[in-house]
Design an enzyme around this catalytic site. Structure first.
Site, mmCIF file in Angstrom:
data_model
loop_
_atom_site.group_PDB
_atom_site.id
_atom_site.type_symbol
_atom_site.label_atom_id
_atom_site.label_comp_id
_atom_site.label_asym_id
_atom_site.label_seq_id
_atom_site.Cartn_x
_atom_site.Cartn_y
_atom_site.Cartn_z
ATOM 1 N N LYS A 5 -35.433 53.478 -39.242
ATOM 2 C CA LYS A 5 -34.757 54.637 -39.211
ATOM 3 C C LYS A 5 -33.295 54.445 -39.209
ATOM 4 O O LYS A 5 -32.965 54.027 -38.160
ATOM 5 C CB LYS A 5 -35.323 55.304 -37.876
ATOM 6 N N ASP A 29 -33.594 61.611 -36.229
ATOM 7 C CA ASP A 29 -32.381 61.634 -35.113
ATOM 8 C C ASP A 29 -33.064 60.776 -34.105
ATOM 9 O O ASP A 29 -34.180 60.137 -33.793
ATOM 10 C CB ASP A 29 -31.994 62.821 -34.672
ATOM 11 N N GLY A 30 -31.962 60.409 -33.133
ATOM 12 C CA GLY A 30 -32.407 59.489 -31.899
ATOM 13 C C GLY A 30 -33.651 60.033 -30.987
ATOM 14 O O GLY A 30 -34.425 59.385 -30.619
ATOM 15 N N GLY A 70 -35.636 62.496 -31.680
ATOM 16 C CA GLY A 70 -36.937 62.403 -32.283
ATOM 17 C C GLY A 70 -37.766 61.221 -32.631
ATOM 18 O O GLY A 70 -38.253 60.360 -32.071
ATOM 19 N N VAL A 71 -37.386 60.930 -34.014
ATOM 20 C CA VAL A 71 -38.082 59.608 -34.669
ATOM 21 C C VAL A 71 -37.693 58.516 -33.834
ATOM 22 O O VAL A 71 -38.562 57.567 -33.515
ATOM 23 C CB VAL A 71 -37.702 59.474 -36.077
ATOM 24 N N GLY A 72 -36.439 58.180 -33.259
ATOM 25 C CA GLY A 72 -35.860 56.956 -32.738
ATOM 26 C C GLY A 72 -36.942 56.813 -31.233
ATOM 27 O O GLY A 72 -37.413 55.695 -30.886
ATOM 28 N N GLU A 115 -28.126 45.415 -30.029
ATOM 29 C CA GLU A 115 -26.838 45.235 -30.528
ATOM 30 C C GLU A 115 -25.854 46.182 -30.073
ATOM 31 O O GLU A 115 -25.984 47.179 -30.794
ATOM 32 C CB GLU A 115 -26.702 44.587 -31.950
ATOM 33 N N CYS A 150 -18.242 47.852 -33.321
ATOM 34 C CA CYS A 150 -18.322 47.402 -31.961
ATOM 35 C C CYS A 150 -17.636 46.176 -31.621
ATOM 36 O O CYS A 150 -17.548 45.944 -30.531
ATOM 37 C CB CYS A 150 -19.879 47.382 -31.991
ATOM 38 N N GLU A 175 -15.481 52.414 -24.499
ATOM 39 C CA GLU A 175 -15.358 52.239 -25.860
ATOM 40 C C GLU A 175 -15.085 53.402 -26.939
ATOM 41 O O GLU A 175 -15.836 54.465 -26.673
ATOM 42 C CB GLU A 175 -16.801 51.816 -26.404
#
Length: 479
Positions: free
Chosen positions: A174, A206-207, A209-211, A249, A282, A382
């Site tokens: 994804k 999106d996160g 949903g599928v995420g 990560e 990152c 961040e």
């Protein structure tokens, strides 16, 4: 405008079962550049089912055959490099020259390094001379959900997909809905390379949903996620009910410690590294810690370097930086720059608003703050934009304390010509990676962090091992 409504499931391009439209925005123009479909639960279930069905045969495939398919993929990848570059420039704003060299090049680098590591990797090995009938067998984890970010798309896709494939895992990828086009091209490459049906599957989403569906799916054995620490925490919670393995990560707030005896190019190197990819990395050295004897000179140099960085349309050739990825990210960065000003940091370059000459596009001024203290918001959070914070220190011990005083622990940097000091400090920094005097990590070096920067390691032998289970067999008959 490009329309990409199909998902790649079980070796074929299929229409979404529950798809809903999502417009991909070109951050250089703020105009839609593509329409994709975001999947629903039925799409996620179909992809996971395909991966589960393919797993027994793929697990049993000899490593040499899996490696041969990855070698074929590398050939296809190189042939499609410009397609990937154009996609990433359009969808996430990396300048085209940088896309071709670094964004695409990262994938070539990782695939090549995984192939080298795989050819020397022992999936079955003796425990030791003291136990001649004990065998250690390394077996694939199973079905893996691979959730990748928008900022270095091919870097992260290849770090996950290739390691999983070599290990014998099957997978559902994804990609970020902000930068899905390059992943669709990558799926075409996996198909052309000849991977068996169901080994690799792609579902856009999106996160939330599928995420989320992948993170709690009962038939997913492992989630490998790269993204924000906030999302990493949510994934860990969602995965806990099924006790699946979770590899994270996450974010970073790297310290770049510049001692008084650093080389003449150390400050410039640090600023340019921070501004690369518009600060959207990152492992960016976003906190520059400078020893007081050279502090004011370093601030002056950093401002000059930042002011020399040009900002431009990602589609134009040149050595400029492009926009940040979207409006939400642009607004977040603007708010944090204002927060730095409000909290008393000294603005020496850049600032709020778009650079001169831009009234559209998510372009951010290369920004440098001096006289930052480590309790300020810009030193804690961040920012993920081209914003550098400079913090003074007096002693080696103080530098280490400031560097470690963060919830993150991904990459730290040391600049000194005293090799004993650099080695000593490197061992005291709480981060998964340390780079000294601009020295990049070598081929196959592990990438990953400590604390809220995540767990697990990507790349080389360590990346392969993260997708493997360890089986101990006693009474193994000598062959």
């Amino acid at each position: 405008m490009i329309e990409k409504r199909q998902f790649y499931i079980n070796g074929a391009w299929v229409d979404p079962i529950e798809g809903r439209d999502h417009h991909v925005i070109d951050p250089s123009t703020e105009e839609p550049c593509a329409v994709i479909s975001l999947g629903g639960q039925a799409d996620t279930d179909a992809a996971v089912a395909a991966a589960k069905a393919a797993f027994p045969a793929w697990m049993a495939t000899p490593p040499e055959e899996r490696i041969a398919l990855v070698e074929k993929l590398l050939e296809v990848y190189k042939a499609r490099g410009d397609d990937l570059a154009q996609a990433m420039t359009t969808e996430m704003g990396a300048p085209i020259d940088m896309s071709r060299a670094s964004q695409v090049g990262a994938g070539t680098w990782h695939i090549s390094n995984f192939l080298k590591a795989a050819k020397e990797f022992k999936f079955s090995r003796p425990l030791g001379d003291h136990a001649p009938n004990d065998r250690i067998v390394l077996e694939p984890v199973g079905v893996c959900a691979l959730i990748t970010p928008w900022n270095w798309p091919m870097n992260q896709v290849t770090l996950k997909v290739i390691a999983a494939a070599i290990s014998g895992c099957t997978m559902v990828l994804k990609p970020s809905e902000e930068s899905p086009l390059n992943a669709i091209i990558f799926a075409e490459m996996m198909h052309e390379a000849g991977f068996p049906k169901g080994v690799f599957n792609l579902v856009n989403g999106d996160g939330v949903g599928v995420g989320s569906q992948l993170s709690c799916h009962k038939d997913v054995d492992m989630v490998s996620f790269t993204g924000s620490s906030r999302a990493g925490i949510a994934i860990s919670k969602a995965a806990a009910d099924t006790l699946k393995r979770v590899h994270l990560e996450l974010g970073g707030k790297g310290a770049n410690i510049i001692f008084a005896d650093a080389d003449d190019k150390a400050v410039k190197r640090g600023v340019m590294h921070m501004m690369n990819n518009s600060g959207q990395s990152c492992n960016a050295p976003s906190r520059m810690l400078v020893q007081k004897g050279v502090y004011e000179k370093a601030v002056e140099t950093a401002a000059e370097v930042a002011n020399s960085v040009t900002v431009g349309n990602a589609h134009d050739s040149g050595r400029h930086i492009g926009p940040v990825v979207n409006e939400a990210q642009f607004n977040k960065i603007q708010g944090l720059i204002q927060k730095g000003i409000d909290e008393g940091a000294r603005l020496v370059a850049g600032g709020t608003g778009r650079p001169e000459g831009f009234n559209r596009g998510f372009f951010v001024k290369p920004t440098v703050f001096a006289d930052v203290t480590n309790d300020m918001t810009i030193a804690r959070e961040e920012i993920f934009g081209p914003v550098l914070s400079i913090i003074p220190f007096e002693t080696e011990e103080e530098a280490i304390r400031i560097a470690n005083d963060t919830v993150y622990g991904l990459t730290n940097y040391i600049q000194t010509q005293d090799s004993s000091k650099s080695n000593r400090v490197a061992l005291q920094l709480r981060s998964g990676m340390v780079e000294i005097n601009g020295q990049s990590r070598g081929a196959g070096a592990p990438f990953g962090g400590m604390k809220q920067s995540g767990n697990g390691r990507e790349g080389g032998v360590w990346g392969i091992e993260d997708f493997l289970e360890v089986k101990s067999v006693a009474g193994w008959a000598a062959e």
